[in-house]
Design a protein around this motif. Sequence first.
Motif, mmCIF file in Angstrom:
data_model
loop_
_atom_site.group_PDB
_atom_site.id
_atom_site.type_symbol
_atom_site.label_atom_id
_atom_site.label_comp_id
_atom_site.label_asym_id
_atom_site.label_seq_id
_atom_site.Cartn_x
_atom_site.Cartn_y
_atom_site.Cartn_z
ATOM 1 N N ALA A 34 0.822 -1.211 0.000
ATOM 2 C CA ALA A 34 0.000 0.000 0.000
ATOM 3 C C ALA A 34 0.857 1.263 0.000
ATOM 4 O O ALA A 34 0.454 2.295 -0.552
ATOM 5 N N GLN A 35 2.045 1.190 0.601
ATOM 6 C CA GLN A 35 2.913 2.360 0.690
ATOM 7 C C GLN A 35 3.889 2.460 -0.477
ATOM 8 O O GLN A 35 4.748 3.330 -0.489
ATOM 9 N N GLY A 36 3.764 1.556 -1.443
ATOM 10 C CA GLY A 36 4.612 1.641 -2.625
ATOM 11 C C GLY A 36 6.051 1.240 -2.383
ATOM 12 O O GLY A 36 6.980 1.833 -2.943
ATOM 13 N N ALA A 37 6.252 0.233 -1.539
ATOM 14 C CA ALA A 37 7.608 -0.264 -1.307
ATOM 15 C C ALA A 37 8.189 -0.786 -2.606
ATOM 16 O O ALA A 37 7.461 -1.239 -3.489
ATOM 17 N N PRO A 38 9.506 -0.735 -2.759
ATOM 18 C CA PRO A 38 10.128 -1.196 -4.012
ATOM 19 C C PRO A 38 9.904 -2.675 -4.257
ATOM 20 O O PRO A 38 9.645 -3.446 -3.326
ATOM 21 N N LYS A 39 10.014 -3.078 -5.508
ATOM 22 C CA LYS A 39 9.760 -4.459 -5.913
ATOM 23 C C LYS A 39 10.644 -5.445 -5.147
ATOM 24 O O LYS A 39 10.208 -6.556 -4.815
ATOM 25 N N SER A 40 11.870 -5.048 -4.841
ATOM 26 C CA SER A 40 12.791 -5.947 -4.148
ATOM 27 C C SER A 40 12.307 -6.305 -2.748
ATOM 28 O O SER A 40 12.713 -7.327 -2.182
ATOM 29 N N PHE A 41 11.405 -5.494 -2.208
ATOM 30 C CA PHE A 41 10.920 -5.759 -0.852
ATOM 31 C C PHE A 41 10.041 -7.002 -0.805
ATOM 32 O O PHE A 41 9.815 -7.562 0.275
ATOM 33 N N GLU A 42 9.544 -7.444 -1.964
ATOM 34 C CA GLU A 42 8.791 -8.704 -1.997
ATOM 35 C C GLU A 42 9.650 -9.854 -1.487
ATOM 36 O O GLU A 42 9.146 -10.753 -0.800
ATOM 37 N N TRP A 43 10.929 -9.823 -1.842
ATOM 38 C CA TRP A 43 11.825 -10.886 -1.400
ATOM 39 C C TRP A 43 12.038 -10.839 0.104
ATOM 40 O O TRP A 43 12.113 -11.875 0.766
ATOM 41 N N LEU A 44 12.132 -9.643 0.656
ATOM 42 C CA LEU A 44 12.311 -9.507 2.099
ATOM 43 C C LEU A 44 11.079 -9.992 2.852
ATOM 44 O O LEU A 44 11.180 -10.652 3.892
ATOM 45 N N CYS A 45 9.911 -9.697 2.324
ATOM 46 C CA CYS A 45 8.669 -10.191 2.925
ATOM 47 C C CYS A 45 8.611 -11.715 2.885
ATOM 48 O O CYS A 45 8.143 -12.352 3.832
ATOM 49 N N SER A 46 9.079 -12.285 1.786
ATOM 50 C CA SER A 46 9.053 -13.748 1.671
ATOM 51 C C SER A 46 10.032 -14.385 2.647
ATOM 52 O O SER A 46 9.760 -15.454 3.204
ATOM 53 N N ILE A 47 11.176 -13.742 2.882
ATOM 54 C CA ILE A 47 12.117 -14.239 3.878
ATOM 55 C C ILE A 47 11.485 -14.195 5.266
ATOM 56 O O ILE A 47 11.601 -15.141 6.058
ATOM 57 N N ALA A 48 10.805 -13.103 5.573
ATOM 58 C CA ALA A 48 10.149 -12.957 6.873
ATOM 59 C C ALA A 48 9.099 -14.035 7.078
ATOM 60 O O ALA A 48 9.008 -14.653 8.146
ATOM 61 N N LEU A 49 8.299 -14.278 6.051
ATOM 62 C CA LEU A 49 7.228 -15.268 6.163
ATOM 63 C C LEU A 49 7.789 -16.677 6.319
ATOM 64 O O LEU A 49 7.299 -17.463 7.143
ATOM 65 N N LEU A 50 8.827 -17.006 5.560
ATOM 66 C CA LEU A 50 9.438 -18.327 5.683
ATOM 67 C C LEU A 50 10.054 -18.508 7.070
ATOM 68 O O LEU A 50 9.957 -19.591 7.663
ATOM 69 N N ALA A 51 10.675 -17.465 7.596
ATOM 70 C CA ALA A 51 11.261 -17.547 8.929
ATOM 71 C C ALA A 51 10.204 -17.865 9.977
ATOM 72 O O ALA A 51 10.428 -18.670 10.885
ATOM 73 N N THR A 52 9.044 -17.253 9.850
ATOM 74 C CA THR A 52 7.963 -17.512 10.792
ATOM 75 C C THR A 52 7.453 -18.938 10.663
ATOM 76 O O THR A 52 7.183 -19.607 11.667
ATOM 77 N N LEU A 53 7.302 -19.430 9.444
ATOM 78 C CA LEU A 53 6.841 -20.806 9.242
ATOM 79 C C LEU A 53 7.828 -21.811 9.838
ATOM 80 O O LEU A 53 7.414 -22.803 10.456
ATOM 81 N N VAL A 54 9.119 -21.558 9.662
ATOM 82 C CA VAL A 54 10.131 -22.440 10.240
ATOM 83 C C VAL A 54 10.044 -22.409 11.761
ATOM 84 O O VAL A 54 10.125 -23.452 12.425
ATOM 85 N N TRP A 55 9.868 -21.223 12.315
ATOM 86 C CA TRP A 55 9.745 -21.077 13.769
ATOM 87 C C TRP A 55 8.529 -21.847 14.290
ATOM 88 O O TRP A 55 8.599 -22.530 15.304
ATOM 89 N N MET A 56 7.421 -21.746 13.572
ATOM 90 C CA MET A 56 6.220 -22.484 13.967
ATOM 91 C C MET A 56 6.472 -23.985 13.960
ATOM 92 O O MET A 56 6.101 -24.697 14.906
ATOM 93 N N TYR A 57 7.084 -24.473 12.894
ATOM 94 C CA TYR A 57 7.341 -25.909 12.762
ATOM 95 C C TYR A 57 8.221 -26.412 13.903
ATOM 96 O O TYR A 57 7.928 -27.447 14.519
#
Length: 248
Positions: free
Chosen positions: A213-236
């Motif tokens: 919504a705030q117009g973050a750069p395209k590369s930030f998609e990768w950072l979001c995916s890293i964050a989400l994967l880290a959380t899934l690993v932590w949950m597991y």
Amino acid sequence: MQSNNPILTRVETYSDFNQPMTVQGAVQKSVMLTVISAVVGIAFFIYCAMSLASNPAGALSLANIGALVGGIGGFVLALIATFKPTMARTLAIPYALFEGAFLGGVSLIFQFKYPGAPVQALIATFVTSLVMFGLYRARIIRATEKFKSVVMSATIAICLVFVVQLVMRLAFGSSIPYIFESNWLGIGLAVFIAVIASLNLILDFDLIENAAAQGAPKSFEWLCSIALLATLVWMYISFLRIIGLVRN
């Protein structure tokens, strides 16, 4: 913009109206990293398991090495991506590979001690993720400022407890009394950690939406995916610990 993921603690984004990130792009990259991590983890698990019957010591040693290298490597890459978000695109796939080795090694160790635990933890992680996503989409759980503050505070407190435990283990060969043992207090703490890990998914979903919504750069998609994967690993890992403590 700040991620409330336990690993990603500081993220700055800048508007890029020429090529901003999208929610769909972040989701696609998150799925890709998760698949890469899962494939590597399963392959490493099978490779170690093939020699488990004939050479259990060697298989467990290899699993421990994979878990150690994968855990440290993934943590270092996540920190680099946190402080240098522009490098997230380059580091995302290596991060997923490290996490795969970590998951495969840890899963083999738990499988040896508690047969069937990895499958149970995987199912629990999958179901919980779907539930959290449904609650978020239905706005039943909202990422309000108070919610973020509570979850972040609990996450930091959990990290501090594990740091103290690690220091005590390495320096004195001891452990924090009771809370890391197979008793009601230890199991209760493990359940609490799993709950906080699951609630971090809400913060990650909110991070993706707000960044787009705030117009973050395209590369930030990768950072979001890293964050989400880290959380899934932590949950597991949290679900694995619960199963191990209950069955011990």
